[in-house]
Design an enzyme around this catalytic site. Sequence first.
Site, PDB file in Angstrom:
ATOM      1  N   ILE A  85      34.251  24.530   3.420  1.00 25.75           N
ATOM      2  CA  ILE A  85      34.889  25.851   3.543  1.00 25.75           C
ATOM      3  C   ILE A  85      36.340  25.752   3.310  1.00 25.75           C
ATOM      4  O   ILE A  85      37.025  26.498   2.617  1.00 25.75           O
ATOM      5  CB  ILE A  85      34.251  26.659   4.877  1.00 25.75           C
ATOM      6  CG1 ILE A  85      32.964  27.154   4.743  1.00 25.75           C
ATOM      7  CG2 ILE A  85      35.034  27.922   4.744  1.00 25.75           C
ATOM      8  CD1 ILE A  85      32.125  27.496   5.889  1.00 25.75           C
ATOM      9  N   ASP A 104      43.142  16.808   7.297  1.00 22.03           N
ATOM     10  CA  ASP A 104      42.063  16.327   7.522  1.00 22.03           C
ATOM     11  C   ASP A 104      42.132  14.778   7.854  1.00 22.03           C
ATOM     12  O   ASP A 104      43.035  14.192   7.637  1.00 22.03           O
ATOM     13  CB  ASP A 104      41.184  16.503   6.117  1.00 22.03           C
ATOM     14  CG  ASP A 104      39.719  16.728   6.035  1.00 22.03           C
ATOM     15  OD1 ASP A 104      39.272  17.770   5.659  1.00 22.03           O
ATOM     16  OD2 ASP A 104      38.938  15.648   6.466  1.00 22.03           O
ATOM     17  N   VAL A 141      42.087  16.477  14.204  1.00 27.61           N
ATOM     18  CA  VAL A 141      42.212  17.888  14.880  1.00 27.61           C
ATOM     19  C   VAL A 141      41.447  17.645  16.329  1.00 27.61           C
ATOM     20  O   VAL A 141      41.594  18.313  17.290  1.00 27.61           O
ATOM     21  CB  VAL A 141      41.481  19.027  14.256  1.00 27.61           C
ATOM     22  CG1 VAL A 141      42.304  19.466  12.897  1.00 27.61           C
ATOM     23  CG2 VAL A 141      40.033  19.043  14.148  1.00 27.61           C
ATOM     24  N   ASN A 157      39.565  25.507  10.606  1.00 26.48           N
ATOM     25  CA  ASN A 157      38.276  25.760   9.885  1.00 26.48           C
ATOM     26  C   ASN A 157      37.620  24.295  10.306  1.00 26.48           C
ATOM     27  O   ASN A 157      36.421  24.311  10.229  1.00 26.48           O
ATOM     28  CB  ASN A 157      38.651  25.687   8.531  1.00 26.48           C
ATOM     29  CG  ASN A 157      37.332  25.102   7.697  1.00 26.48           C
ATOM     30  OD1 ASN A 157      36.290  25.678   7.571  1.00 26.48           O
ATOM     31  ND2 ASN A 157      37.321  23.931   7.175  1.00 26.48           N
ATOM     32  N   TYR A 201      26.852  23.310  19.830  1.00 30.30           N
ATOM     33  CA  TYR A 201      27.530  23.879  18.680  1.00 30.30           C
ATOM     34  C   TYR A 201      27.897  25.360  18.662  1.00 30.30           C
ATOM     35  O   TYR A 201      28.692  25.807  18.507  1.00 30.30           O
ATOM     36  CB  TYR A 201      26.730  23.434  17.299  1.00 30.30           C
ATOM     37  CG  TYR A 201      27.046  24.055  16.209  1.00 30.30           C
ATOM     38  CD1 TYR A 201      28.259  23.734  15.483  1.00 30.30           C
ATOM     39  CD2 TYR A 201      26.894  25.121  15.486  1.00 30.30           C
ATOM     40  CE1 TYR A 201      28.865  24.014  14.312  1.00 30.30           C
ATOM     41  CE2 TYR A 201      27.223  25.945  14.536  1.00 30.30           C
ATOM     42  CZ  TYR A 201      28.351  25.109  13.694  1.00 30.30           C
ATOM     43  OH  TYR A 201      28.759  25.846  12.487  1.00 30.30           O
ATOM     44  N   LYS A 219      31.165  27.604  18.714  1.00 26.15           N
ATOM     45  CA  LYS A 219      31.595  28.905  18.025  1.00 26.15           C
ATOM     46  C   LYS A 219      31.601  30.018  18.525  1.00 26.15           C
ATOM     47  O   LYS A 219      32.526  30.835  18.402  1.00 26.15           O
ATOM     48  CB  LYS A 219      30.370  29.026  17.040  1.00 26.15           C
ATOM     49  CG  LYS A 219      30.197  27.560  15.990  1.00 26.15           C
ATOM     50  CD  LYS A 219      31.205  27.641  15.107  1.00 26.15           C
ATOM     51  CE  LYS A 219      32.007  26.455  14.920  1.00 26.15           C
ATOM     52  NZ  LYS A 219      33.182  26.239  13.758  1.00 26.15           N
ATOM     53  N   LEU A 270      28.494  19.419   4.857  1.00 28.57           N
ATOM     54  CA  LEU A 270      27.953  19.815   6.303  1.00 28.57           C
ATOM     55  C   LEU A 270      26.616  20.287   6.294  1.00 28.57           C
ATOM     56  O   LEU A 270      25.708  19.491   6.821  1.00 28.57           O
ATOM     57  CB  LEU A 270      28.844  20.672   6.998  1.00 28.57           C
ATOM     58  CG  LEU A 270      28.404  20.765   8.672  1.00 28.57           C
ATOM     59  CD1 LEU A 270      29.729  21.143   9.416  1.00 28.57           C
ATOM     60  CD2 LEU A 270      27.371  22.056   8.786  1.00 28.57           C
TER      61      LEU A 270
HETATM   62  N1  LIG Z   1      28.324  25.355   6.164  1.00 25.05           N
HETATM   63  C1  LIG Z   1      28.021  26.151   6.869  1.00 25.05           C
HETATM   64  O1  LIG Z   1      26.909  26.807   6.528  1.00 25.05           O
HETATM   65  C2  LIG Z   1      28.476  26.869   7.915  1.00 25.05           C
HETATM   66  C3  LIG Z   1      28.369  28.174   8.769  1.00 25.05           C
HETATM   67  C4  LIG Z   1      28.915  28.605   9.741  1.00 25.05           C
HETATM   68  C5  LIG Z   1      30.313  28.131  10.210  1.00 25.05           C
HETATM   69  N2  LIG Z   1      30.454  26.887   9.507  1.00 25.05           N
HETATM   70  C6  LIG Z   1      31.914  26.398  10.060  1.00 25.05           C
HETATM   71  O2  LIG Z   1      32.838  26.311   9.102  1.00 25.05           O
HETATM   72  C7  LIG Z   1      33.607  25.066   9.162  1.00 25.05           C
HETATM   73  C8  LIG Z   1      33.415  24.127   7.927  1.00 25.05           C
HETATM   74  O3  LIG Z   1      32.415  23.737   7.809  1.00 25.05           O
HETATM   75  P1  LIG Z   1      31.998  22.851   6.531  1.00 25.05           P
HETATM   76  O4  LIG Z   1      30.420  23.328   6.353  1.00 25.05           O
HETATM   77  O5  LIG Z   1      32.816  23.364   5.443  1.00 25.05           O
HETATM   78  O6  LIG Z   1      31.835  21.381   6.921  1.00 25.05           O
HETATM   79  P2  LIG Z   1      32.136  20.043   5.931  1.00 25.05           P
HETATM   80  O7  LIG Z   1      31.695  18.990   6.696  1.00 25.05           O
HETATM   81  O8  LIG Z   1      31.464  20.227   4.645  1.00 25.05           O
HETATM   82  O9  LIG Z   1      33.646  20.143   5.912  1.00 25.05           O
HETATM   83  C9  LIG Z   1      34.528  19.906   7.101  1.00 25.05           C
HETATM   84  C10 LIG Z   1      35.756  19.158   6.802  1.00 25.05           C
HETATM   85  O10 LIG Z   1      36.287  18.948   8.103  1.00 25.05           O
HETATM   86  C11 LIG Z   1      36.909  17.596   8.286  1.00 25.05           C
HETATM   87  N3  LIG Z   1      37.018  17.023   9.433  1.00 25.05           N
HETATM   88  C12 LIG Z   1      35.841  16.707  10.390  1.00 25.05           C
HETATM   89  N4  LIG Z   1      36.352  16.587  11.373  1.00 25.05           N
HETATM   90  C13 LIG Z   1      37.723  16.548  11.589  1.00 25.05           C
HETATM   91  C14 LIG Z   1      38.930  16.220  12.206  1.00 25.05           C
HETATM   92  N5  LIG Z   1      38.442  15.617  13.640  1.00 25.05           N
HETATM   93  N6  LIG Z   1      40.006  16.463  12.022  1.00 25.05           N
HETATM   94  C15 LIG Z   1      40.256  16.742  10.780  1.00 25.05           C
HETATM   95  N7  LIG Z   1      39.341  17.195   9.956  1.00 25.05           N
HETATM   96  C16 LIG Z   1      38.029  16.869  10.206  1.00 25.05           C
HETATM   97  C17 LIG Z   1      35.862  16.955   7.412  1.00 25.05           C
HETATM   98  O11 LIG Z   1      36.403  15.639   6.971  1.00 25.05           O
HETATM   99  C18 LIG Z   1      35.743  17.883   6.099  1.00 25.05           C
HETATM  100  O12 LIG Z   1      36.658  17.452   5.217  1.00 25.05           O
HETATM  101  C19 LIG Z   1      33.220  24.469  10.293  1.00 25.05           C
HETATM  102  O13 LIG Z   1      33.868  25.049  11.401  1.00 25.05           O
HETATM  103  C20 LIG Z   1      31.749  25.121  10.784  1.00 25.05           C
HETATM  104  O14 LIG Z   1      31.141  25.250  11.986  1.00 25.05           O
HETATM  105  C21 LIG Z   1      29.921  26.376   8.462  1.00 25.05           C
END
Ligand SMILES: NC(=O)c1ccc[n+]([C@@H]2O[C@H](COP(=O)([O-])OP(=O)(O)OC[C@H]3O[C@@H](n4cnc5c(N)ncnc54)[C@H](O)[C@@H]3O)[C@@H](O)[C@H]2O)c1
Length: 255
Positions: free
Chosen positions: A17, A36, A64, A90, A155, A159, A192
């Site tokens: 995202i 990141d 983060v 994010n 989790y 959220k 993810l």
């Molecule tokens: N994918 C889904 O279906 C979904 C649904 C609801 C909410 N979300 C939320 O969206 C957000 C992004 O999710 P996503 O699915 O894109 O995840 P993802 O794992 O595909 O990407 C997450 C990114 O965050 C980075 N990251 C992780 N830990 C980190 C840290 N400590 N410091 C800096 N960067 C860090 C990772 O390297 C990666 O580039 C999250 O907060 C997740 O809870 C995702």
Amino acid sequence: MRYADKVVIVTGGAAGIGAGCVRVFAREGGRVALFDIDAEHGEALAREVSAAGPGQARFFHCDVSRADDLERAVGDVAAAFGRIDGLINNAGIHPPAQSIDETSIDSLEQVLRVNFVSTFAASKHAAPWLRRTRGTIVNVSSMTAVLGQEHSAAYAASKGAQLSFTKALALELGRDGVRVNAVLPSNVDTPLMRAWAATLDDPESALERVAGLQVFGRMADPEEIGRVCLFLSTDDSSFMTGQGLEVEGGASLDY
Ligand SMILES: NC(=O)c1ccc[n+]([C@@H]2O[C@H](COP(=O)([O-])OP(=O)(O)OC[C@H]3O[C@@H](n4cnc5c(N)ncnc54)[C@H](O)[C@@H]3O)[C@@H](O)[C@H]2O)c1
């Protein structure tokens, strides 16, 4: 060019995202600071997006989960660009499905640190800059904040904390013209999501089942969430603050 020459920070911008947000904001002329821990993909995306223009992206290494690293990185962005107009909180992690009995307090604290404490800390350190630009914060929460999720108590709680924080901070910063909103996605096709499916017995059928939860029969594309973040970061949403926008493809309908 709805974000022309404005500066936005996207945490976790190297994939999923966050990467969707980076692409959308840069396409609208924005200057995107991508935070990141994944330098390889972060640098590559920043190069690709800057080459495509019209905006630009720059990678800043930032973990983060460390408030001191966030403070340093926010300062680096302000020094590099001279302003901050938007913050997209994010970055997040989703541990494998676990009952409360299996979840250690250490792992609970880790999830809260990455998903929620980071949101609080980045907002705290960006707030002085956002007051100057009457800027915006968007917190990427989740439908699990309002619906729960089986074997994901830590989790979902992280959220939910982001959503409550959104409402409280919107009250506090609204007086200075800073708007704070949240986006609550259901299921988005990201690394993810695929990593989570890979922990299950039959990943392909798990992904199909998840896709079927939305009325459209598919997950969201990361840029579809990025476009909602853009909406919440521009004057198109000038009368909205403290809201959690449920971007869920109808997944919560017809309970
Ligand atoms: N994918 C889904 O279906 C979904 C649904 C609801 C909410 N979300 C939320 O969206 C957000 C992004 O999710 P996503 O699915 O894109 O995840 P993802 O794992 O595909 O990407 C997450 C990114 O965050 C980075 N990251 C992780 N830990 C980190 C840290 N400590 N410091 C800096 N960067 C860090 C990772 O390297 C990666 O580039 C999250 O907060 C997740 O809870 C995702």
